[in-house]
Each structure stands twice: as structure tokens, then as C-alpha cells.
Design an enzyme around this catalytic site. Structure first.
Site, PDB file in Angstrom:
ATOM      1  CG  LEU A 113      -1.863  -1.229   1.308  1.00 30.81           C
ATOM      2  CD1 LEU A 113      -2.733  -1.147   2.574  1.00 30.81           C
ATOM      3  CD2 LEU A 113      -2.749  -1.366   0.074  1.00 30.81           C
ATOM      4  CG  HIS A 123      -3.153   1.302  -2.290  1.00 31.20           C
ATOM      5  ND1 HIS A 123      -1.802   1.084  -2.437  1.00 31.20           N
ATOM      6  CD2 HIS A 123      -3.752   0.572  -3.260  1.00 31.20           C
ATOM      7  CE1 HIS A 123      -1.597   0.256  -3.451  1.00 31.20           C
ATOM      8  NE2 HIS A 123      -2.754  -0.071  -3.976  1.00 31.20           N
ATOM      9  CD  GLN A 133      -5.865  -8.480 -10.890  1.00 34.32           C
ATOM     10  OE1 GLN A 133      -6.871  -8.662 -10.218  1.00 34.32           O
ATOM     11  NE2 GLN A 133      -5.289  -7.278 -10.969  1.00 34.32           N
TER      12      GLN A 133
HETATM   13  P1  AMP Z   1      -3.713  -2.075  -6.829  1.00 31.94           P
HETATM   14  O1  AMP Z   1      -3.283  -2.466  -5.464  1.00 31.94           O
HETATM   15  O2  AMP Z   1      -2.600  -1.533  -7.676  1.00 31.94           O
HETATM   16  O3  AMP Z   1      -4.550  -3.121  -7.511  1.00 31.94           O
HETATM   17  O4  AMP Z   1      -4.671  -0.819  -6.646  1.00 31.94           O
HETATM   18  C1  AMP Z   1      -5.797  -0.879  -5.802  1.00 31.94           C
HETATM   19  C2  AMP Z   1      -6.628   0.343  -6.018  1.00 31.94           C
HETATM   20  O5  AMP Z   1      -5.866   1.518  -5.751  1.00 31.94           O
HETATM   21  C3  AMP Z   1      -7.120   0.468  -7.469  1.00 31.94           C
HETATM   22  O6  AMP Z   1      -8.448   0.944  -7.479  1.00 31.94           O
HETATM   23  C4  AMP Z   1      -6.175   1.482  -8.048  1.00 31.94           C
HETATM   24  O7  AMP Z   1      -6.731   2.205  -9.134  1.00 31.94           O
HETATM   25  C5  AMP Z   1      -5.938   2.380  -6.853  1.00 31.94           C
HETATM   26  N1  AMP Z   1      -4.677   3.107  -7.048  1.00 31.94           N
HETATM   27  C6  AMP Z   1      -3.452   2.590  -7.287  1.00 31.94           C
HETATM   28  N2  AMP Z   1      -2.551   3.567  -7.462  1.00 31.94           N
HETATM   29  C7  AMP Z   1      -3.223   4.743  -7.328  1.00 31.94           C
HETATM   30  C8  AMP Z   1      -2.850   6.123  -7.412  1.00 31.94           C
HETATM   31  N3  AMP Z   1      -1.603   6.500  -7.669  1.00 31.94           N
HETATM   32  N4  AMP Z   1      -3.815   7.039  -7.225  1.00 31.94           N
HETATM   33  C9  AMP Z   1      -5.100   6.680  -6.963  1.00 31.94           C
HETATM   34  N5  AMP Z   1      -5.508   5.402  -6.875  1.00 31.94           N
HETATM   35  C10 AMP Z   1      -4.585   4.443  -7.050  1.00 31.94           C
END
Ligand code: AMP
Length: 280
Positions: free
Chosen positions: A33, A37, A61
Site C-alpha cells: 500500500l 491506496h 488477472q
Molecule cells: P492495486 O493495489 O494496484 O490493484 O490498486 C488498488 C486500487 O488503488 C485500485 O483501485 C487502483 O486504481 C488504486 N490506485 C493505485 N494507485 C493509485 C494512485 N496513484 N492514485 C489513486 N488510486 C490508485
């Protein structure tokens, strides 16, 4: 804060929250995280009685040639961040818990799943929809929070909620960036120093698009050319795709009318970074 690792424990807790009339906000993640996040968690905290963060690196995925095995993981740091953010529960199941022996059921967002990222990641959005629907069924959230950084994911999941008549609200959240503009991502740790320095050109490309659009440009060709010009300044970058598409159909457009998305995926070595900007 509780950490649940089995579906049955998590479902029991969900049932208790539901019985006492609590609204549930869910933030689905693959862990490791960061501030992106955290922004989703903060918003969930503001709008719901209870906040659950799921942490699951979802094998369905990832294609066999992708980074499932080496995807960064740090449960101790993730728990500390969640505790600090006032999260009520983490749901961190094992692969076997989510996909037990003999598992056969998948959700396939046909059509939209073959565009943009789906072209180079076949099966990716089928895996995303499947795991997110499972998480929705386990946690029964009133609201679920997703980042605009993964714009295609957000569009496809919103369509899944609409198409399958799910009873929850998808809440889109803005992209959180490093101080130089690079979108924060768990995958940024893969970048070498030189790649990291050049990766800021993805942001420069989105800014070029924003400036041209703000100046009244509505033809796609000059906007794409300006974005390519910014990416060309990163000598180590290899473009996977760079497209301007209609926000609902994800079809490429020639002129920007209504809401469009300028989206790109760019490789630095084996690391694939994405970024995008909404136009209109
Ligand atoms: P992930 O752990 O990469 O699958 O991301 C989990 C959630 O966090 C997803 O909805 C992503 O779009 C969001 N997320 C990841 N990086 C960012 C960021 N830099 N800004 C905003 N949301 C993010």
C-alpha cells in the site's frame, strides 16, 4: 482492527455489521500500500461506518508471463498503514481460499476487455471482474473505491455493476502522484534510477494533452502527436499503446466530443506503467 483470512470469518463479520445497520466501504487492493491506496481509504473512512481493505494478489488477472510471483508484498507495512488510517478490517485470503480446487466460474466483460490494456493483457479484466465480484459478495459493501489511475478497470467494473444489477456504488478517485508527477504505483519499485527519472514523461504526455485540449484542440491526431513527442524524450520507454477513446465504448475517436480518455501503457524494460487523463 481485525485481519480475516477466510471467507467464512469475513462473511460472519459482514453479517454482524449488516444486522446493526452499518454502511460498509470497501477498498480492494493487491497490497504494498502507498499514498494512492491511502487516499481511497481516507475517502471510504469519511463516507462509511465501517471500512474494509482487501489485500489479495489475484492470480487470475496475471498472464503466465507476467509478474505475479515477484509482485511486491509487505503485509506488516500494509497492516500498519491500515491501522493508522482507522481501517476496521483487512481481508487477506490465500489463493486457495479464493480459488479452491475445482474452481470454474468467471465473469467476462466481453468487448471492453480486449481494448487498451486488454490487448496486451488477455484475460486480465476477466480476472479482475471475477475477483471483484467475489469481494462484493463476501463484503456486501454499500460503496467500493477505485482509482482513476486504472481507468479501464474503473469503466469495466462500473459496467459490471450496471449490467449485473449489483446494489452498490462505485466511487472513482483521482490519481495520486509523486512530487514530479509520476503516478504512484506498487510497480514503481521495479524501476532503475534512470528508468524512474524518465518515467515522469508519462505525466508530461498527459499534461501535453491537457494543455492542447484546454487551448481548444479537439482533433485527436495533434494531441496524440504531442503526447508521443513527450514520450520520445524518454529514451528507455517503449510504447505499448497510446490512444484516445470514448469513455463508455473505449472505441478510438478522431475528434473529442463528449467524455474521452487519453490512455497509455509504456514499458521501461520489463516494467509496464500506465497513466491517463480524462478529456471533456
Ligand atoms: P492495486 O493495489 O494496484 O490493484 O490498486 C488498488 C486500487 O488503488 C485500485 O483501485 C487502483 O486504481 C488504486 N490506485 C493505485 N494507485 C493509485 C494512485 N496513484 N492514485 C489513486 N488510486 C490508485
Amino acid at each position: 482492527m481485525e485481519i480475516f483470512t477466510t471467507v467464512s470469518e469475513m462473511k460472519n463479520q459482514t453479517a454482524l455489521w449488516k444486522q446493526s445497520g452499518k454502511s460498509i466501504g470497501l477498498v480492494p487492493t493487491m497490497g504494498y500500500l502507498h499514498a494512492g491506496h491511502a487516499s481511497l481509504i481516507e475517502e471510504a473512512r469519511r463516507k462509511n461506518d465501517v471500512v474494509v481493505v482487501s489485500i489479495f494478489v489475484n492470480p487470475s488477472q496475471f498472464a503466465p508471463n507476467e509478474d505475479f510471483e515477484r509482485y511486491p508484498r509487505d503485509m506488516a507495512a500494509d497492516s500498519a498503514l491500515c491501522l493508522e488510517q482507522g481501517v476496521d478490517a483487512i481481508f487477506a485470503p490465500s489463493t486457495g481460499e479464493m480459488y479452491p480446487e475445482g474452481y470454474i466460474s468467471y465473469v467476462d466483460p466481453v468487448d471492453l476487455s480486449t481494448r487498451l490494456c486488454g490487448k496486451s493483457r488477455p484475460g486480465h479484466f476477466r480476472g479482475v471482474c471475477t475477483v471483484v465480484l467475489k469481494l462484493f459478495n463476501i463484503m456486501q459493501p454499500d460503496r467500493a473505491y477505485f482509482g482513476q489511475k486504472d481507468a479501464q478497470q474503473l469503466i469495466i467494473l462500473s459496467r459490471m455493476v450496471e449490467d449485473l444489477n449489483l446494489d452498490l456504488q462505485i466511487c472513482p478517485m483521482p490519481i495520486i502522484r509523486e512530487s514530479d508527477g509520476l503516478a504512484i504505483s506498487s510497480r514503481n519499485v521495479y524501476l532503475s534510477g534512470e528508468e524512474r527519472a524518465q518515467a515522469v514523461q508519462l505525466y508530461a504526455a498527459t499534461e501535453a494533452a491537457r494543455r492542447l485540449y484546454a487551448a481548444g484542440e479537439r482533433s485527436v491526431a495533434p494531441i496524440v502527436a504531442a503526447m508521443e513527442c513527450e514520450l520520445a524524450k524518454a529514451g528507455l520507454a517503449r510504447i505499448d499503446y497510446l490512444e484516445i477513446v470514448d469513455l463508455r465504448t473505449l472505441n478510438q475517436v478522431e475528434r473529442i466530443e463528449g467524455q474521452c480518455l487519453a490512455a497509455m501503457a509504456v514499458y521501461f524494460g520489463k516494467t509496464r506503467l500506465i497513466d491517463n487523463i480524462l478529456l471533456g
